[in-house]
Design a protein around this motif. Structure first.
Motif: not given
Length: 178
Positions: A144-166
């Motif tokens: 709740a304290a994160m900006p953008f309802h935690g969307d930045l953390l979601r984007v970070g997790g997705i980037l980590l998954l993309v990095g693993f796949l690449a």
């Protein structure tokens, strides 16, 4: 290897990793099953109290619960937040199919490459499920304290998954960097 060649190779490896699950019907089915289960788990854990009450009343409420919580995610995080959850679910399906293939081809000793997927699964999963999982861990107010309802953390997790796949590329190929 120059920087431009590395970027080109990274992009090529990412495309190979993303297309690998589409090379056979069992891989497609496996990826879709994992993606759907991931989506259901993430959506149900966005509001665990409601999920437990509705599903505790019977499995006949499963579809209503899924629709209501999807609408809740859409209302609170918008289309972008829902797209992030969907992207995470699809990438998880791809990553699990690729990881299973990598383990079957290289054995357990090849797990060093697979450890790259864990931070993406944990970080993006925590952000996608919201206070449900964070509450169990004692961090109910953190999202709740994160900006953008935690969307930045979601984007970070997705980037980590993309990095693993690449990094992993097509699990059927073995390359040795010079």
């Amino acid at each position: 290897m120059t920087g431009q060649a590395r970027v080109r190779r990274w992009g090529s490896d990412l495309v190979d990793a993303l297309t690998y699950p589409t090379t056979s019907v069992p891989r497609i089915v496996g990826g879709v099953v994992v993606a759907v289960l991931t989506y259901v788990l993430l959506i149900l854990s966005t509001f665990p109290g409601m999920s437990m009450q509705m599903l505790g009343a019977g499995l006949k409420w499963f579809d209503d619960t899924l629709v209501l919580l999807t609408e809740n995610v859409l209302a609170t995080n918008g289309w972008f937040g829902l797209a992030l959850i969907l992207s995470y679910a699809v990438l998880t399906g791809v990553a699990v199919v690729n990881a299973a293939a990598q383990v079957s081809l290289t054995g357990v000793s090849g797990l060093s490459d697979l450890t790259g997927v864990l931070p993406g699964l944990v970080a993006s999963g925590c952000a996608s499920c919201g206070a449900g999982l964070l509450g169990f861990l004692g961090f109910a107010g953190a999202l709740a304290a994160m900006p953008f309802h935690g969307d930045l953390l979601r984007v970070g997790g997705i980037l980590l998954l993309v990095g693993f796949l690449a990094r992993a590329g097509d699990p059927r190929t073995c390359r040795i960097d010079a």
